[in-house]
Design a protein around this motif. Structure first.
Motif, mmCIF file in Angstrom:
data_model
loop_
_atom_site.group_PDB
_atom_site.id
_atom_site.type_symbol
_atom_site.label_atom_id
_atom_site.label_comp_id
_atom_site.label_asym_id
_atom_site.label_seq_id
_atom_site.Cartn_x
_atom_site.Cartn_y
_atom_site.Cartn_z
ATOM 1 N N GLU A 60 40.876 46.516 38.728
ATOM 2 C CA GLU A 60 40.879 45.190 39.569
ATOM 3 C C GLU A 60 39.497 44.492 39.405
ATOM 4 O O GLU A 60 39.424 43.129 39.466
ATOM 5 C CB GLU A 60 41.062 45.705 41.068
ATOM 6 C CG GLU A 60 42.475 46.100 41.277
ATOM 7 C CD GLU A 60 42.801 47.575 40.984
ATOM 8 O OE1 GLU A 60 43.738 47.695 40.564
ATOM 9 O OE2 GLU A 60 41.709 48.100 40.839
ATOM 10 N N ASN A 61 38.421 45.086 39.211
ATOM 11 C CA ASN A 61 37.227 44.657 39.298
ATOM 12 C C ASN A 61 37.095 43.792 37.792
ATOM 13 O O ASN A 61 35.839 43.392 37.569
ATOM 14 C CB ASN A 61 35.873 45.448 39.507
ATOM 15 C CG ASN A 61 35.887 46.052 40.883
ATOM 16 O OD1 ASN A 61 36.491 45.209 41.713
ATOM 17 N ND2 ASN A 61 35.328 47.173 41.204
ATOM 18 N N ASN A 62 37.628 44.449 36.767
ATOM 19 C CA ASN A 62 37.456 43.981 35.255
ATOM 20 C C ASN A 62 38.609 43.039 35.027
ATOM 21 O O ASN A 62 39.395 42.957 33.869
ATOM 22 C CB ASN A 62 37.393 45.047 34.529
ATOM 23 C CG ASN A 62 36.158 45.986 34.559
ATOM 24 O OD1 ASN A 62 35.203 45.507 35.089
ATOM 25 N ND2 ASN A 62 36.283 47.285 34.493
ATOM 26 N N GLU A 63 39.119 41.955 35.955
ATOM 27 C CA GLU A 63 40.120 41.351 35.647
ATOM 28 C C GLU A 63 40.085 40.468 34.476
ATOM 29 O O GLU A 63 38.910 39.953 34.256
ATOM 30 C CB GLU A 63 40.441 40.582 36.912
ATOM 31 C CG GLU A 63 41.136 41.209 38.108
ATOM 32 C CD GLU A 63 41.621 40.281 39.100
ATOM 33 O OE1 GLU A 63 41.232 39.152 39.041
ATOM 34 O OE2 GLU A 63 41.767 40.948 40.345
ATOM 35 N N GLU A 64 41.068 40.330 33.688
ATOM 36 C CA GLU A 64 41.134 39.511 32.499
ATOM 37 C C GLU A 64 40.934 37.570 33.245
ATOM 38 O O GLU A 64 41.571 37.665 34.067
ATOM 39 C CB GLU A 64 42.218 39.382 31.737
ATOM 40 C CG GLU A 64 42.417 40.905 31.062
ATOM 41 C CD GLU A 64 41.068 41.053 29.992
ATOM 42 O OE1 GLU A 64 40.833 40.205 29.136
ATOM 43 O OE2 GLU A 64 40.654 42.204 29.947
ATOM 44 N N ASP A 65 40.421 36.856 32.115
ATOM 45 C CA ASP A 65 40.247 35.526 32.536
ATOM 46 C C ASP A 65 41.769 34.991 32.696
ATOM 47 O O ASP A 65 42.320 34.122 33.222
ATOM 48 C CB ASP A 65 39.384 34.669 31.575
ATOM 49 C CG ASP A 65 37.910 35.203 31.630
ATOM 50 O OD1 ASP A 65 37.620 35.669 32.922
ATOM 51 O OD2 ASP A 65 37.100 34.964 30.737
ATOM 52 N N ASN A 66 42.528 35.468 31.684
ATOM 53 C CA ASN A 66 43.952 35.034 31.488
ATOM 54 C C ASN A 66 44.875 35.588 32.635
ATOM 55 O O ASN A 66 44.858 36.748 32.878
ATOM 56 C CB ASN A 66 44.548 35.523 30.222
ATOM 57 C CG ASN A 66 45.821 34.795 29.846
ATOM 58 O OD1 ASN A 66 46.633 34.334 30.629
ATOM 59 N ND2 ASN A 66 46.165 34.829 28.598
ATOM 60 N N GLU A 67 45.344 34.818 33.377
ATOM 61 C CA GLU A 67 45.881 35.141 34.527
ATOM 62 C C GLU A 67 47.694 35.679 34.289
ATOM 63 O O GLU A 67 48.357 36.238 34.900
ATOM 64 C CB GLU A 67 46.334 33.923 35.509
ATOM 65 C CG GLU A 67 46.891 32.830 34.985
ATOM 66 C CD GLU A 67 47.034 31.581 35.970
ATOM 67 O OE1 GLU A 67 48.066 31.036 36.125
ATOM 68 O OE2 GLU A 67 45.958 31.422 36.528
ATOM 69 N N ASN A 68 47.692 35.652 33.009
ATOM 70 C CA ASN A 68 49.143 36.255 32.190
ATOM 71 C C ASN A 68 49.092 37.677 32.248
ATOM 72 O O ASN A 68 49.962 38.420 31.642
ATOM 73 C CB ASN A 68 49.712 35.518 31.280
ATOM 74 C CG ASN A 68 50.188 34.013 31.549
ATOM 75 O OD1 ASN A 68 50.649 33.982 32.621
ATOM 76 N ND2 ASN A 68 50.103 33.311 30.519
#
Length: 148
Positions: A60-68
């Motif tokens: 959760e702390n390393n979320e991708e920039d791409n929301e998909n």
């Protein structure tokens, strides 16, 4: 990893002798949930009904920039296989596009080979586990990018 087992063992012993029924702890990519219940037949006996250890970095702390991009978690526990046998090509390599229902991996549980299917049309962004690694139920195993 061994230091976490020692810590877990100490926490279980401490929790057994306390009035606390539930414990959640996380630090440095290690997460532990302990939940105890008192046996109805023997009130002096404590059994743990849920022990969940997660040593992967917090996704959760390393979320991708791409929301998909979504995390796909193991639907059961067992041994993770990328291919049907050692000589075969992997079902899902990074960058590969899969259609809904395509096989992503196999998880062997109780000598049964269970094909894990793609939940939607997607592209494999990252495989989060190694071939022949034991995976727990609900452990993150893939990062998938939804294809609309």
């Amino acid at each position: 990893m061994e230091k976490y087992f020692e810590l877990t063992s100490k926490l279980i012993k401490a929790l057994e002798n306390s009035k606390i029924n539930h414990l959640d702890i996380s630090f440095e990519g290690f997460a532990l949930t302990l939940d105890k219940s008192i046996s109805n037949e023997n009130p002096n006996h404590t059994s743990f009904k849920n022990i969940d250890i997660n040593t992967e970095n917090s996704l959760e702390n390393n979320e991708e920039d791409n929301e998909n991009v979504e995390i796909f978690k193991a639907p059961l526990l067992g041994i993770f296989y990328k291919a049907k046998d050692p000589e075969s090509e992997a079902f899902a390599e990074v960058g590969k596009t899969l259609k809904k229902g395509d096989t992503m991996c196999i998880i062997e549980a109780m000598k049964m080979m269970n094909e894990v299917k793609a939940p939607y049309d997607c592209k494999i962004v990252e495989c989060l586990v190694q071939n022949e690694e034991f995976v727990e139920y609900n452990k993150a195993i893939f990062k998938l990018e939804k294809i609309c």
